[in-house]
Enzyme design. Structure first.
Site, PDB file in Angstrom:
ATOM      1  N   LYS A  76     -14.463 -31.806  19.624  1.00  0.00           N
ATOM      2  CA  LYS A  76     -13.646 -33.000  19.815  1.00  0.00           C
ATOM      3  C   LYS A  76     -12.526 -32.763  20.806  1.00  0.00           C
ATOM      4  O   LYS A  76     -12.151 -33.666  21.552  1.00  0.00           O
ATOM      5  CB  LYS A  76     -13.058 -33.466  18.478  1.00  0.00           C
ATOM      6  CG  LYS A  76     -14.103 -34.039  17.554  1.00  0.00           C
ATOM      7  CD  LYS A  76     -13.488 -34.852  16.454  1.00  0.00           C
ATOM      8  CE  LYS A  76     -14.573 -35.502  15.629  1.00  0.00           C
ATOM      9  NZ  LYS A  76     -14.034 -36.259  14.498  1.00  0.00           N
ATOM     10  N   LYS A 108     -25.972 -34.938  17.244  1.00  0.00           N
ATOM     11  CA  LYS A 108     -26.020 -35.589  15.932  1.00  0.00           C
ATOM     12  C   LYS A 108     -25.680 -37.069  16.070  1.00  0.00           C
ATOM     13  O   LYS A 108     -24.949 -37.454  16.990  1.00  0.00           O
ATOM     14  CB  LYS A 108     -25.062 -34.905  14.954  1.00  0.00           C
ATOM     15  CG  LYS A 108     -23.615 -35.118  15.295  1.00  0.00           C
ATOM     16  CD  LYS A 108     -22.674 -34.754  14.144  1.00  0.00           C
ATOM     17  CE  LYS A 108     -21.259 -35.063  14.608  1.00  0.00           C
ATOM     18  NZ  LYS A 108     -20.209 -34.873  13.677  1.00  0.00           N
ATOM     19  N   LYS A 123     -20.397 -41.621  14.667  1.00  0.00           N
ATOM     20  CA  LYS A 123     -19.733 -42.910  14.815  1.00  0.00           C
ATOM     21  C   LYS A 123     -18.939 -43.002  16.099  1.00  0.00           C
ATOM     22  O   LYS A 123     -18.573 -44.078  16.515  1.00  0.00           O
ATOM     23  CB  LYS A 123     -18.763 -43.258  13.672  1.00  0.00           C
ATOM     24  CG  LYS A 123     -18.668 -42.327  12.544  1.00  0.00           C
ATOM     25  CD  LYS A 123     -17.695 -42.833  11.484  1.00  0.00           C
ATOM     26  CE  LYS A 123     -17.236 -41.681  10.629  1.00  0.00           C
ATOM     27  NZ  LYS A 123     -17.555 -41.799   9.243  1.00  0.00           N
TER      28      LYS A 123
HETATM   29  P1  TYM Z   1     -17.153 -37.848   8.409  1.00  0.00           P
HETATM   30  O1  TYM Z   1     -16.375 -39.039   8.026  1.00  0.00           O
HETATM   31  O2  TYM Z   1     -17.222 -37.486   9.852  1.00  0.00           O
HETATM   32  O3  TYM Z   1     -18.625 -38.005   7.900  1.00  0.00           O
HETATM   33  C1  TYM Z   1     -18.887 -38.363   6.547  1.00  0.00           C
HETATM   34  C2  TYM Z   1     -20.056 -37.556   6.028  1.00  0.00           C
HETATM   35  O4  TYM Z   1     -21.236 -37.849   6.760  1.00  0.00           O
HETATM   36  C3  TYM Z   1     -21.823 -36.648   7.219  1.00  0.00           C
HETATM   37  N1  TYM Z   1     -22.491 -36.903   8.496  1.00  0.00           N
HETATM   38  C4  TYM Z   1     -23.779 -36.663   8.728  1.00  0.00           C
HETATM   39  N2  TYM Z   1     -24.756 -36.165   7.955  1.00  0.00           N
HETATM   40  C5  TYM Z   1     -25.990 -36.046   8.502  1.00  0.00           C
HETATM   41  N3  TYM Z   1     -26.288 -36.404   9.779  1.00  0.00           N
HETATM   42  C6  TYM Z   1     -25.329 -36.904  10.589  1.00  0.00           C
HETATM   43  N4  TYM Z   1     -25.623 -37.266  11.827  1.00  0.00           N
HETATM   44  C7  TYM Z   1     -24.017 -37.054  10.074  1.00  0.00           C
HETATM   45  N5  TYM Z   1     -22.856 -37.501  10.599  1.00  0.00           N
HETATM   46  C8  TYM Z   1     -21.941 -37.396   9.615  1.00  0.00           C
HETATM   47  C9  TYM Z   1     -20.678 -35.690   7.376  1.00  0.00           C
HETATM   48  O5  TYM Z   1     -21.120 -34.356   7.378  1.00  0.00           O
HETATM   49  C10 TYM Z   1     -19.847 -36.040   6.171  1.00  0.00           C
HETATM   50  O6  TYM Z   1     -20.332 -35.398   5.018  1.00  0.00           O
HETATM   51  N6  TYM Z   1     -13.950 -34.264   7.137  1.00  0.00           N
HETATM   52  C11 TYM Z   1     -14.954 -35.188   6.640  1.00  0.00           C
HETATM   53  C12 TYM Z   1     -14.419 -36.110   5.579  1.00  0.00           C
HETATM   54  C13 TYM Z   1     -13.711 -35.405   4.488  1.00  0.00           C
HETATM   55  C14 TYM Z   1     -14.282 -34.695   3.404  1.00  0.00           C
HETATM   56  C15 TYM Z   1     -13.190 -34.201   2.646  1.00  0.00           C
HETATM   57  C16 TYM Z   1     -15.596 -34.432   3.020  1.00  0.00           C
HETATM   58  C17 TYM Z   1     -12.361 -35.328   4.350  1.00  0.00           C
HETATM   59  N7  TYM Z   1     -12.054 -34.617   3.231  1.00  0.00           N
HETATM   60  C18 TYM Z   1     -13.402 -33.440   1.499  1.00  0.00           C
HETATM   61  C19 TYM Z   1     -15.791 -33.673   1.877  1.00  0.00           C
HETATM   62  C20 TYM Z   1     -14.691 -33.181   1.127  1.00  0.00           C
HETATM   63  C21 TYM Z   1     -15.458 -36.031   7.796  1.00  0.00           C
HETATM   64  O7  TYM Z   1     -14.786 -36.206   8.779  1.00  0.00           O
HETATM   65  O8  TYM Z   1     -16.661 -36.583   7.585  1.00  0.00           O
END
Ligand code: TYM
Length: 345
Positions: free
Chosen positions: A121, A211, A214
């Site tokens: 990023k 991947k 969003k």
């Molecule tokens: P975030 O919001 O980017 O994504 C949410 C969840 O979706 C998963 N994900 C995917 N899985 C499979 N294929 C993809 N293309 C794909 N894109 C996204 C991410 O791996 C994630 O599980 N930091 C985290 C949010 C968070 C969190 C936490 C998660 C904050 N605190 C504590 C678990 C525990 C995030 O930015 O995910």
């Protein structure tokens, strides 16, 4: 206090609409478990609202996005009537921010600089737009996990490194101060627990070496949970495949086709082997695309119907009770940490 149940916890940022990668990678494993074994675990599904602006966003949209995501959780089948299930907003529980500061002081700059998500990023932003929040965001994520003593954290492959960091920092403080934290299970053990062999990484339909994300500006390679089914069908039908002469499951040589095979498996509920048996070796990609498109359309149609009928007042009521309970749980862990580091007598 009653008997404590093992905690399963995950969060999904609310700075944009959710897509099927988010759903399949994180939401579905947690919700499946909540439905099947909701009595045996505490299940936390929260909105990490403080994570939303590590990179610039439209702040005027944030409240709306938060509620949209909460509605998605419910439409996806999260059983809100189960008292072991909790939904909450991170910023409503101040302990997250407080623990983050303390953990920051036990975290190395080098440790954060090595995080692949940060590297990805930050290269897209100019130096003065890379926020300190983007840099130490895994520390906040560790606090999210450790405050509730979570053992299992279903996430997509891109977040595994952050879960590993949560294990590292928990172990580090436990070694220095005694058993303060529950160390989350090793990522590999978590995959076994959720019945997978590895972390999931759904690919962008246009560029399957990336991947699904969003932050993709065009949205062409991303199936959003709110996409009209016929729009989603077109995105699948125009997915990039390859010029090899048949269908094979190998992300190194055929990432686009492998991604379609995985999508079909996950959305149809069929086994991987069953799907491979039907399509592997076939010369034409068309029938596979059509089958994936049908599965996506069926899934979205059903999901969006349920989304329409989600009752907002049920969400409000659940937030109120969950956030009270969560504040108490988080405060308990935070107080122990504050005492351990000398901030409290
Ligand atoms: P975030 O919001 O980017 O994504 C949410 C969840 O979706 C998963 N994900 C995917 N899985 C499979 N294929 C993809 N293309 C794909 N894109 C996204 C991410 O791996 C994630 O599980 N930091 C985290 C949010 C968070 C969190 C936490 C998660 C904050 N605190 C504590 C678990 C525990 C995030 O930015 O995910």
């Amino acid at each position: 206090m009653g008997m404590t149940k093992p905690v399963i916890l995950t969060g999904l940022r609310a700075n944009n609409d959710l897509h099927i990668g988010n759903y399949l990678g994180a939401l579905l494993p947690l919700i499946d478990l909540a439905k099947a074994k909701g009595e045996d675990y505490q299940i936390n599904l929260f909105v990490p609202d403080l994570h939303s602006f590590t990179t610039p966003i439209d702040h005027g949209q944030l409240q709306r996005n938060i509620y949209d995501n909460l509605r998605v959780y419910v439409a996806a089948g999260l059983p809100l009537d189960n008292p072991n299930v909790h939904i909450y907003r991170q910023s409503f529980i101040p302990a997250h921010s407080e623990l983050t500061w303390i953990l920051d002081c036990f975290t190395g700059m080098g440790e954060m600089a090595r995080m692949t998500q940060y590297k990805d990023k930050s290269t897209k932003l100019s130096e003065d737009r890379i926020s300190v929040g983007l840099f130490n965001y895994p520390v906040l994520m560790a606090a999210d996990i450790l405050l509730y003593r979570a053992s299992y954290v279903p996430v997509g492959d891109d977040q595994s490194q952050h879960v590993e960091f949560a294990r590292d920092i928990a172990t580090r403080l436990n070694n220095q101060f005694g058993e303060l934290f529950t160390v989350p299970k090793p990522v590999k053990e978590q995959h076994t627990f959720f019945g997978k062999d590895q972390g999931l990484r759904i690919r962008d339909l246009g560029d399957p070496t990336k991947k699904m994300s969003k932050s993709d500006e065009t949205g062409k390679g991303v199936i959003f949970m709110t996409d009209a089914p016929d729009v989603a069908r077109k995105k699948i039908m125009s997915a990039t495949t390859d010029s090899l002469s048949g269908i094979g499951y190998d992300y190194a040589t055929q990432p686009g086709v492998s991604n379609l095979l995985d999508l079909l498996t996950l959305l149809s509920g069929r086994t991987h082997d069953d799907v491979l048996q039907e399509y592997q070796g076939a010369a034409q990609y068309g029938p596979l695309k059509a089958a994936v498109a049908d599965a996506v359309v069926a899934f979205l149609t059903d999901f969006q119907q349920r989304l329409q009928s989600v009752d907002g007042s049920v969400i409000e009521a659940k937030l109120l009770t969950s956030e009270a309970t969560m504040r108490e749980q988080a405060e308990n862990v935070l107080s122990a940490v504050q005492s351990a580091v000398g901030l409290r007598p």
